[in-house]
Design an enzyme around this catalytic site. Sequence first.
Site, mmCIF file in Angstrom:
data_model
loop_
_atom_site.group_PDB
_atom_site.id
_atom_site.type_symbol
_atom_site.label_atom_id
_atom_site.label_comp_id
_atom_site.label_asym_id
_atom_site.label_seq_id
_atom_site.Cartn_x
_atom_site.Cartn_y
_atom_site.Cartn_z
ATOM 1 N N ARG A 65 0.970 -1.092 0.089
ATOM 2 C CA ARG A 65 0.044 0.007 -0.140
ATOM 3 C C ARG A 65 0.937 1.204 0.091
ATOM 4 O O ARG A 65 0.333 2.559 -0.479
ATOM 5 C CB ARG A 65 -1.031 -0.184 1.243
ATOM 6 N N TYR A 118 -12.908 22.587 -10.334
ATOM 7 C CA TYR A 118 -13.702 21.322 -10.622
ATOM 8 C C TYR A 118 -14.715 21.169 -9.937
ATOM 9 O O TYR A 118 -14.639 21.202 -8.641
ATOM 10 C CB TYR A 118 -12.410 20.392 -10.689
ATOM 11 N N ASP A 190 -4.641 22.626 -8.411
ATOM 12 C CA ASP A 190 -5.043 21.587 -9.310
ATOM 13 C C ASP A 190 -4.427 22.181 -10.755
ATOM 14 O O ASP A 190 -4.773 23.023 -11.326
ATOM 15 C CB ASP A 190 -6.639 21.438 -9.667
ATOM 16 N N LYS A 215 -5.706 12.480 -17.438
ATOM 17 C CA LYS A 215 -5.859 13.563 -18.538
ATOM 18 C C LYS A 215 -4.528 13.314 -19.305
ATOM 19 O O LYS A 215 -4.427 12.359 -19.955
ATOM 20 C CB LYS A 215 -6.070 14.803 -17.937
HETATM 21 C C1 LIG Z 1 -10.972 15.310 -14.370
HETATM 22 C C2 LIG Z 1 -10.466 16.214 -13.342
HETATM 23 C C3 LIG Z 1 -10.061 15.889 -12.027
HETATM 24 C C4 LIG Z 1 -10.619 14.658 -11.661
HETATM 25 O O1 LIG Z 1 -9.661 13.695 -11.992
HETATM 26 P P1 LIG Z 1 -10.210 12.079 -12.006
HETATM 27 O O2 LIG Z 1 -8.988 11.385 -12.507
HETATM 28 O O3 LIG Z 1 -11.468 12.051 -13.239
HETATM 29 O O4 LIG Z 1 -10.843 11.721 -10.752
HETATM 30 C C5 LIG Z 1 -9.585 16.766 -11.202
HETATM 31 N N1 LIG Z 1 -9.449 18.174 -11.717
HETATM 32 C C6 LIG Z 1 -9.780 18.536 -13.025
HETATM 33 C C7 LIG Z 1 -9.323 19.984 -13.327
HETATM 34 C C8 LIG Z 1 -10.193 17.640 -14.012
HETATM 35 O O5 LIG Z 1 -10.410 17.954 -15.144
#
Ligand SMILES: *Cc1c(COP(=O)(O)O)cnc(C)c1O
Length: 400
Positions: A65, A118, A190, A215
């Site tokens: 983990r 987000y 983020d 992404k």
């Molecule tokens: C998609 C996204 C997330 C979340 O990511 P996941 O891997 O889908 O949980 C967080 N922040 C932004 C800006 C995003 O576009």
Amino acid sequence: MQLHLDQSPLSGHADTSLAHIGRDSQAFGGLVNVPVCRGSTILSHNLEQWEARKLPSNPMASYGRFGNPNTRAFEESVAQLEGGHAAIVFPSGLAACTTSLLALVRTGDHVLLSDSVYGPTRQFALSVLARMGVEVEFFDPCLGGNIRHQVRSNTRVVFLESPGSMTFEVQDTPAIAEVVHGVGGFVVMDNTWATPLYFQAFEHGVDISIQSATKYIVGHSDALLGVATANRRAWDLLRDGAHALGQTAGPDDLFLALRGLRTLSVRLRQHEKNALHLAHGLLGHPAVAQVLHPALPDNPGHALWKRDFKGSSGLFGLVLKPMEREQLSRFFLHLRLFGIGLSWGGFESLALPVGQPVRSVSTFSAEGPLLRIHAGLENAEDLLLDFTEALHAACCRSPA
Ligand SMILES: *Cc1c(COP(=O)(O)O)cnc(C)c1O
């Protein structure tokens, strides 16, 4: 197993770093890539080794983990690219956002989030953090150093996302960070849109930089993964919070993320070029009201973007002129190269109707439909032609 992962060999141009970081071919019989390592129990062959494995300073931990060679290779690669102290993986980007917040806050703290954060991060703050007795407020993403009027002595975290989700406002990160650090708070960002390649978060005062690796890092729409990188100041809190909450990620997804990293810079260049081609091509189109892309000179965030970012990615917003629902439906029906779907950052183009974005302290209103466009890796001319033909079908043809 003690890994001796390659560090970036030369000055650190991203193209070079990405081909070399996070590898140890000697540890795996000469294989170029760290293979998928499955494992939960990690055996020690004597008491001394067992005790050494449990030391916090030990880079190879005592239990699956806490990491394995895939985890280490990926975390060290991302930490190096971000320019932070260390990184930790999460099963999704959202888990990286929520755990970073949970790792830092206590009851009675005050947390500020950008108003264009987000959506699920906003929801988490309003539900879970509020339930824990954390006071949650939002700030106008464009207010820069004027955030001092909202920051208080108990402001523990200011959460940025630049550019913001759906509406793409660029934030003045250094100005905000200066105010937040003045009261001893943490800046969490983020950084998914720009990736570490196009925004160096730590050089701009950020304490924790988050990637939804789902992404651009994974880049192929085939795995969910998150990663958060901290500076020295935030690292112990972040790591302890993630471990306390049992956050970890599986080796297959980590393998895919490391594979994705190798081509991140070449893919990003094409995403950037294609998005700019679309954005410029749609500016002034009779069916288009507004293009929300910070690299366009007349965008309100352009000067900040130019000052702080090294590039733009494939994701931007588009406001169409008001149209009937039936016309919008026809538009989507005629798109051949753009899929309708959540997420982004994959090789394939997407167009998503996103409705009116939820805002608490700032305003965004569009008279027509708001779309989020992700320019994939297809040919730029093909993408623009497909898009304009679908717009034409929506606006100019009578219903079939
Ligand atoms: C998609 C996204 C997330 C979340 O990511 P996941 O891997 O889908 O949980 C967080 N922040 C932004 C800006 C995003 O576009």
